[in-house]
Structure formats: structure tokens, C-alpha cells
Design an enzyme around this catalytic site. Structure first.
Site, short mmCIF file in Angstrom:
data_model
loop_
_atom_site.label_atom_id
_atom_site.label_comp_id
_atom_site.label_asym_id
_atom_site.label_seq_id
_atom_site.Cartn_x
_atom_site.Cartn_y
_atom_site.Cartn_z
N ALA A 1 0.83 -1.20 0.00
CA ALA A 1 0.00 0.00 0.00
C ALA A 1 0.87 1.25 0.00
CB ALA A 1 -0.93 -0.01 1.21
N GLY A 2 1.89 1.28 0.86
CA GLY A 2 2.75 2.46 0.96
C GLY A 2 3.53 2.70 -0.32
N PHE B 1 -10.20 -19.32 -5.52
CA PHE B 1 -9.96 -18.92 -4.13
C PHE B 1 -11.31 -18.88 -3.42
CE2 PHE B 1 -6.38 -17.37 -1.66
CZ PHE B 1 -5.32 -17.73 -2.45
N GLN C 1 -10.04 -11.60 11.07
CA GLN C 1 -10.16 -12.86 10.33
C GLN C 1 -9.17 -13.92 10.80
OE1 GLN C 1 -8.77 -13.40 5.96
NE2 GLN C 1 -10.99 -13.49 5.93
N HIS D 1 -7.59 -17.38 9.56
CA HIS D 1 -7.41 -18.18 8.34
C HIS D 1 -7.42 -19.65 8.74
CE1 HIS D 1 -5.64 -19.81 4.74
NE2 HIS D 1 -5.58 -18.63 4.17
N LEU E 1 1.36 -19.57 7.71
CA LEU E 1 0.26 -19.77 6.77
C LEU E 1 0.56 -20.80 5.69
CD1 LEU E 1 -2.53 -18.42 6.28
CD2 LEU E 1 -1.43 -17.31 4.35
N ARG F 1 -13.34 -17.77 4.56
CA ARG F 1 -12.47 -18.21 5.66
C ARG F 1 -13.18 -18.29 7.01
NH1 ARG F 1 -7.40 -14.61 3.56
NH2 ARG F 1 -6.91 -16.05 1.89
N HIS G 1 -5.17 -13.86 11.18
CA HIS G 1 -4.59 -13.55 9.88
C HIS G 1 -4.73 -12.10 9.46
CE1 HIS G 1 -3.07 -14.37 5.94
NE2 HIS G 1 -4.21 -14.05 5.33
N GLU H 1 -3.83 -2.50 4.90
CA GLU H 1 -4.45 -3.24 6.01
C GLU H 1 -4.72 -2.35 7.22
OE1 GLU H 1 -2.86 -7.14 6.73
OE2 GLU H 1 -4.02 -7.35 8.57
N LEU I 1 -4.42 -7.94 -1.41
CA LEU I 1 -3.39 -7.46 -2.35
C LEU I 1 -4.05 -6.53 -3.37
CD1 LEU I 1 -1.07 -10.57 -2.94
CD2 LEU I 1 -0.74 -8.64 -1.40
C1 LIG Z 1 1.40 -14.93 5.41
C2 LIG Z 1 0.42 -14.05 4.71
C3 LIG Z 1 -0.06 -14.38 3.45
C4 LIG Z 1 -0.97 -13.56 2.79
N1 LIG Z 1 -1.41 -13.90 1.54
C5 LIG Z 1 -2.24 -13.07 0.87
C6 LIG Z 1 -2.64 -13.35 -0.48
O1 LIG Z 1 -2.22 -14.33 -1.08
N2 LIG Z 1 -3.48 -12.49 -1.08
C7 LIG Z 1 -3.96 -11.37 -0.47
O2 LIG Z 1 -4.72 -10.62 -1.08
N3 LIG Z 1 -3.57 -11.07 0.80
C8 LIG Z 1 -2.71 -11.88 1.47
N4 LIG Z 1 -2.32 -11.57 2.75
C9 LIG Z 1 -2.71 -10.26 3.31
C10 LIG Z 1 -1.88 -9.16 2.66
O3 LIG Z 1 -0.60 -9.65 2.33
C11 LIG Z 1 -1.70 -7.96 3.57
O4 LIG Z 1 -2.93 -7.58 4.11
C12 LIG Z 1 -1.12 -6.79 2.79
O5 LIG Z 1 0.03 -7.19 2.10
C13 LIG Z 1 -0.82 -5.63 3.70
O6 LIG Z 1 -0.10 -4.65 2.98
P1 LIG Z 1 0.22 -3.26 3.63
O7 LIG Z 1 1.00 -2.50 2.62
O8 LIG Z 1 -1.01 -2.66 4.16
O9 LIG Z 1 1.15 -3.59 4.90
P2 LIG Z 1 2.54 -4.38 5.04
O10 LIG Z 1 2.97 -5.05 3.82
O11 LIG Z 1 2.43 -5.19 6.28
O12 LIG Z 1 3.57 -3.20 5.30
C14 LIG Z 1 3.55 -2.42 6.48
C15 LIG Z 1 4.67 -1.41 6.39
O13 LIG Z 1 4.54 -0.49 7.47
C16 LIG Z 1 5.79 -0.25 8.05
N5 LIG Z 1 5.55 0.17 9.44
C17 LIG Z 1 4.77 -0.43 10.38
N6 LIG Z 1 4.82 0.27 11.52
C18 LIG Z 1 5.63 1.34 11.31
C19 LIG Z 1 6.08 2.43 12.09
N7 LIG Z 1 5.72 2.58 13.37
N8 LIG Z 1 6.92 3.33 11.54
C20 LIG Z 1 7.34 3.18 10.24
N9 LIG Z 1 6.95 2.17 9.45
C21 LIG Z 1 6.11 1.27 9.98
C22 LIG Z 1 6.56 -1.54 7.89
O14 LIG Z 1 7.94 -1.28 7.89
C23 LIG Z 1 6.07 -2.02 6.52
O15 LIG Z 1 6.88 -1.45 5.51
C24 LIG Z 1 -1.41 -12.37 3.42
C25 LIG Z 1 -0.93 -12.03 4.67
C26 LIG Z 1 -0.04 -12.87 5.32
C27 LIG Z 1 0.41 -12.49 6.70
#
Ligand SMILES: Cc1cc2nc3c(=O)[nH]c(=O)nc-3n(C[C@H](O)[C@H](O)[C@H](O)COP(=O)(O)OP(=O)(O)OC[C@H]3O[C@@H](n4cnc5c(N)ncnc54)[C@H](O)[C@@H]3O)c2cc1C
Length: 578
Positions: free
Chosen positions: A17-18, A117, A238, A240, A250, A284, A350, A381, A398
Site C-alpha cells: 500500500a505504501g 480462491f 479474520q 485463516h 500460513l 475463511r 490472519h 491493512e 493485495l
Molecule cells: C502470510 C500471509 C499471506 C498472505 N497472503 C495473501 C494473499 O495471497 N493475497 C492477499 O490478497 N492477501 C494476502 N495476505 C494479506 C496481505 O498480504 C496484507 O494484508 C497486505 O500485504 C498488507 O499490505 P500493507 O502495505 O497494508 O502492509 P505491510 O505489507 O504489512 O507493510 C507495512 C509497512 O509499514 C511499516 N511500518 C509499520 N509500523 C511502522 C512504524 N511505526 N513506523 C514506520 N513504518 C512502519 C513496515 O515497515 C512495513 O513497511 C497475506 C498475509 C499474510 C500475513
């Protein structure tokens, strides 16, 4: 000493996301990303199964069917305009990734391949449909690599191993920037910015058995919550169904998407009883509850609290080519050979459907009237735009991060281009310095690890897959005690270089705050919906509960609740059957 930085746009978090937001913002304004991890170590990189879009490459499919599945999968707590937008923009989002070099698996004719899925169906529930695009079982890894390369190309400035610990709001109510702690040397950094987007990921670490990385501690939620911003739908978490037994690691739903099945101690494919149409590919929340029920009725394997995931009947080539990492996990962590033995699994914490409330452009909005905080954004997320409602469908996260990361990034850049830099408040680093001094000042006292372990264990038992009023009340009492002990916590490392003990103590504070909101909202919601299952109120109650919860932090640390309406649309709430 405080170091000052000034940017148009600051993104907190370097997961999918970031990075997607930063990439978009950096097309027009000066953009920085602050991340506590190196970007490619973000949790997005562990996502295995896929990212979905109704491309219709291998079977007939339409965004409208996808939107219906998302709303029904979320047990009608989804804001329907958000789901419709996401499912429509999904198609372009995937093609955009393809054009940036994302190595999708292909069909023999060279199109992007798609797999099944849970909860993704043809023609409003007729049968499972192949909608998830993937790169073997390393889809998230590829998303992260692809987006990071693009950000580097666009000259996004990265501050890695910087922990954002506070949000700055100017006197006129605008967002003014953030305060961060540099892990390498304990320096405090003040980032002034015209717009800030939080993309700090999930908070699964409030639970003992979880698929989430050690770092998923709800920091962005905690920071905003402490500054008076409410959190939405925190009771919706959720579980899983297929975590490795006891470890929670997972095993992707892609295993069932490729034909894997669940069996109980009698060798029965029990999902046929719970969801006759889609069976093992039910959403799920339903599969996790079915596993709980099987175990409760004595059909766990050897009378224990797990069942089997079975892929022995699959073509070994499918296993090797499409599920290489997942099968390797079973070999490494369990010593089980999945081609000849069934794999022990149990539900694992999860994904948090709740988070910082936003509108369709990622703007953080407060209260039932959804007043935006100018310049403040959230995506991924940690946010709740509410596309997942009470239960997220696999592969929709994703998708959420690329669709709403892009929208948030575009709007934060637009806003920054039109705005002046807000004045930072007086002594902007005061709260952060106070927090760190408090944690470093303690001697004796309790250890972070002990408090965290107790929190995780009790939350898993009392606020997990199945909840009851008495259990949630007990958890609320326990949380009071854990907060007291946290107030006396002792960080043994007093140093300034890579003081990870200190940061773990800070993260524990966020976990406790997030747990407060989850328990308060779960206790109030005396119905069952999606991931929130109340054994004492097993039915959904649309008359009372077709609404989103908002949790506010009161000055004494307690949680105040408010509610806002769900944005409905073409899909009329009906009983959820599969
Ligand atoms: C094992 C696993 C498998 C998955 N498989 C799938 C899948 O197949 N398909 C699907 O759609 N979803 C899947 N998901 C869910 C999905 O991957 C996540 O919900 C999604 O990737 C979250 O992305 P995000 O960018 O929000 O956060 P993240 O990718 O978790 O990134 C968070 C970022 O925030 C930063 N951060 C956190 N706190 C701070 C702070 N205090 N200061 C500075 N930086 C900070 C971290 O450094 C990191 O860079 C899965 C999740 C898991 C755990």
C-alpha cells in the site's frame, strides 16, 4: 537532537500500500517513505496465493460478480460503493502491474493465468470461479519487488529503520507531519509535510497463533487512536483456516484453490456438510468455524485441536510448479511430506478488517458524519475503507493495497500541490520523547515479553474464532491489569544503538491499545457476523447491527463507542449460504 525534514508528501510504511501510494504521489510532488523495516521485508512480501481481478482470462467473469462476492463474503458490512469501485478498478490495476514487469503465471496461450480462491464465485454463487492472478505462491513478493523498483526509478526518498511514533496535527486541524525514531542511533526526526499517508499494515500480533510477522503490531492505528482519531470495525478480525499446527505459519488458500481438501479424524471431507456448493472454498470465517466445530465434537485428529489439509491426490507437477513454497513450509516446519502425508493445520489469526476510517480517496474521516482531517490519509491493512466488511475474501487484500494505495497517493499529491505547509505544533517531539523516557526510566518491573505473551495467549482464547460475553468481560479485566503492568515495564537495554528492546516496548503499547478496541467492540456487538462469532448470539441481526463501529480513546484510556451506517447498494442483505 531533532533533525528536521520537509516534504510535500510523506508515506509511513513501505509494504504494497505504501509503495503504491508513494509511486503515485512521486509523479507530481516531492515524496518520502518512512519504514521501520527495509521495504522488501514488509509483510506484503509473504503473501502467497494471489491478487484477484475479474479478467475472465480462463473462465467467464465480470467485476459485478466480484463485487457481489466481496459484499456477501463480508457478510454485508461492506460499504458497497467501495467494493464496486475496487472490483472495477481491479482489472486496470493488474494490467498496470503486468506492464511494470510483474512475472505472472501464464496460460498456454500467454494470458495471465487465474486460480480459484475461497468465496469467489460465478454468477452470484453458482460455483467457484478462477479469479486470482498469481506468481506461483510468491505473489506478494513479486508485488513488493515490482513496486519498489518503480519507486526507486521515480526518486522516492526512503528512510528505512525509522519508527514513526507520533502524528502531528496543526492548530487549524490539518495534518502537519510525523515524528520518527531512528533505530541505528536513537535520533528523533521531525517530518513536516503537507500530506501524510499511513500504510503501516496489520496487527495480528495481538494473538498467540498468527500468520503475521513479528512486526505487525498496529503502530499506525495506535498512533492515530492516541491522537483522537477513531478506529473502525475493530471487532472484525479474520482467522485463516490453514495455519501450520501450533506455529500459525500460513499455508495459503491457494492449496485448496488448486484442489486440496480438509479432512477430520474420520477421514471425512467435512466441508461438504457445511458448504455444499463450494465446499473447501467457502469463505475463511466459515471454514475456520467448521474446523472449530469438528474439534469441539471430537473429530480433531487424535482428539486434539487440529485437522488435516490433504493434497495427496493432486498431480505432483501442480504441487511443484504452483505451490513450491507452501509445500516446502510443511517439510521444513513439520517434517511432513505433503505428497504422501496429510498436513496438520489449525485456524490462525490472519487479517484485521478494521482500521483507520477512510473515504474512497484514502482521506481519513472522523465520526458518523465522516469529516476529513485535511492532509491525512491511510491505505492498506491499517485502513478501513470498508471493502472487506466483516470478513475479507482471499486475494482481495493485495487488490485493496494496489487500488486504494494508488487512489490515496493520487489524492495526497493533489492536496499537497494545492496547500501550504502547516505550522508544526509547539515542541512537536514532546510526546515522543516523553514516551521513550518513560519506558527507559523503569527499573525492575515487568518484562515486555511476559506481558506480550499473556496478552497474546488470552486474546487467542477469549477473543478469537469464537467469543462469549463472559470471556470478553474477563479479557477486558485482564487488559486493565496488563496496562497497569505496562506502566511499570522495564526496558533493560538503555543504549542508543539498535535498541530493539525499546522499540518492542513501544510496539507492545500499540498492541494493548488495539486489543482494547477489539474487545470493547466485540463485547458490544451481540450478534454474529463474518469473522465476529458470538456463541451466545449466534445469529446475524441486521435490524440492530448493520452498522460500523467506531472506537475512540478517552483521556483515561477507556474506549468510547460510536456507530455509523453501512453504505448499501444493489446487493440486498440475505442469508449467507454457499
Ligand atoms: C502470510 C500471509 C499471506 C498472505 N497472503 C495473501 C494473499 O495471497 N493475497 C492477499 O490478497 N492477501 C494476502 N495476505 C494479506 C496481505 O498480504 C496484507 O494484508 C497486505 O500485504 C498488507 O499490505 P500493507 O502495505 O497494508 O502492509 P505491510 O505489507 O504489512 O507493510 C507495512 C509497512 O509499514 C511499516 N511500518 C509499520 N509500523 C511502522 C512504524 N511505526 N513506523 C514506520 N513504518 C512502519 C513496515 O515497515 C512495513 O513497511 C497475506 C498475509 C499474510 C500475513
Amino acid at each position: 537532537m531533532t533533525t528536521l525534514h520537509t516534504y510535500d508528501a510523506v508515506v509511513v510504511g513501505a509494504g504494497g500500500a505504501g509503495l503504491r501510494a508513494a509511486l503515485e504521489a512521486s509523479r507530481s510532488v516531492d515524496t518520502a517513505v518512512i519504514s521501520k523495516l527495509y521495504p522488501t521485508r514488509s509483510h506484503t512480501g509473504t503473501a502467497q496465493g494471489g491478487v484477484c481481478a475479474a479478467l475472465g482470462n480462463v473462465e467467464e467473469d465480470y467485476p459485478e460478480w466480484h463485487a457481489f462476492d466481496t459484499v456477501k463474503g463480508g457478510d454485508y458490512l461492506v460499504d458497497q460503493p467501495a467494493a464496486q469501485l475496487m472490483c472495477t478498478e481491479a482489472v486496470d490495476a493488474i494490467i498496470e502491474l503486468e506492464h511494470w514487469g510483474f512475472p505472472f503465471n501464464r496460460t498456454p496461450e500467454g494470458k495471465i493465468d487465474q486460480r480459484r480462491f475461497g468465496g469467489h464465485t460465478r454468477n452470484h454463487g453458482e460455483a467457484a470461479v478462477r479469479r486470482a492472478c498469481f506468481a506461483a505462491d510468491r505473489t506478494g513478493h513479486m508485488i513488493l519487488q515490482t513496486l519498489y523498483q518503480q519507486c526507486i526509478k521515480n526518486d522516492v526518498r526512503f528512510f528505512n529503520e525509522f519508527y514513526v511514533l507520533d502524528l502531528l496535527l496543526a492548530e487549524d486541524g490539518r495534518c502537519a507531519g510525523v515524528v520518527a525514531y531512528e533505530l541505528a542511533n536513537a535520533e528523533i526526526h521531525l517530518f513536516r509535510a503537507k500530506s501524510v499517508l499511513f500504510a503501516t499494515g496489520g496487527y495480528g500480533k495481538i494473538f498467540k497463533v498468527t500468520s503475521n510477522a513479528h512486526t505487525l503490531t498496529g503502530d499506525g492505528l495506535g498512533v492515530c487512536y492516541r491522537r483522537g482519531i477513531p478506529l473502525e470495525d475493530m471487532e472484525m478480525f479474520q482467522f485463516h483456516p490453514t495455519g501450520i499446527y501450533k506455529m500459525g505459519i500460513l499455508l495459503s488458500e491457494a492449496v485448496r484453490g488448486e484442489g486440496g481438501i480438509l479432512i477430520n479424524s474420520e477421514g471425512e471431507r467435512f466441508m461438504e456438510r457445511y458448504a455444499p456448493t463450494v465446499k473447501d472454498l467457502a469463505p475463511r470465517d466459515m471454514v475456520s468455524r467448521a474446523i472449530y466445530q469438528e474439534i469441539k465434537e471430537g473429530r480433531g485428529i487424535d482428539g486434539k485441536d487440529f485437522v488435516f489439509l490433504d493434497v495427496r491426490h493432486l498431480d505432483p507437477e501442480v504441487i511443484e510448479k504452483k505451490l513450491p513454497d507452501v509445500t516446502e513450509f510443511a517439510r521444513i516446519y513439520l517434517g511432513v511430506e505433503p505428497t504422501t502425508e496429510p498436513v496438520p493445520i489449525q485456524p490462525t489469526a490472519h487479517y484485521g478488517m478494521g482500521g483507520i476510517p477512510t473515504d474512497l480517496d484514502g482521506r481519513v474521516v472522523v465520526g458518523p458524519a465522516e469529516e476529513p482531517i485535511p492532509g491525512l490519509y491511510a491505505a492498506g491493512e491499517c485502513a478501513c475503507v470498508s471493502v472487506h466488511g466483516a470478513n475479507r475474501l482471499g486475494t482481495n487484500s493485495l487488490l485493496d493495497i494496489v487500488v486504494f494505495g494508488r487512489r490515496g497517493g493520487a489524492d495526497m499529491a493533489r492536496y499537497a500541490a494545492e496547500s501550504s505547509l502547516p505550522e508544526a505544533p509547539e515542541q512537536p517531539e514532546r510526546q515522543t520523547v516523553g514516551l521513550l523516557r518513560g519506558l527507559l526510566g523503569g527499573t525492575g518491573g515487568d518484562s515486555v515479553a511476559d506481558i506480550r505473551a499473556e496478552l497474546q495467549e488470552e486474546m487467542f482464547d477469549l477473543a478469537g474464532v469464537v467469543r462469549r460475553e463472559d470471556g470478553l468481560r474477563k479479557m477486558q479485566g485482564l487488559l486493565g491489569g496488563l496496562h497497569d503492568r505496562y506502566g511499570r515495564v522495564a526496558v533493560m537495554d538503555k543504549g542508543r544503538v539498535y535498541n530493539t528492546d525499546l522499540m518492542e516496548a513501544v510496539e507492545l503499547g500499540f498492541l494493548l491499545d488495539v486489543a482494547d478496541t477489539l474487545v470493547a467492540t466485540a463485547l458490544a456487538r451481540d450478534e454474529s457476523r463474518g469473522g465476529h462469532y458470538r456463541e451466545d448470539h449466534p445469529l446475524r441481526d441486521d435490524d440492530s447491527w448493520l452498522r460500523h463501529s467506531l472506537s475512540y480513546r478517552e483521556p483515561d484510556g477507556s474506549v468510547r463507542l460510536e456507530y455509523k451506517d453501512v453504505k448499501l447498494g444493489p446487493y440486498i442483505p440475505m442469508e449467507r449460504k454457499y
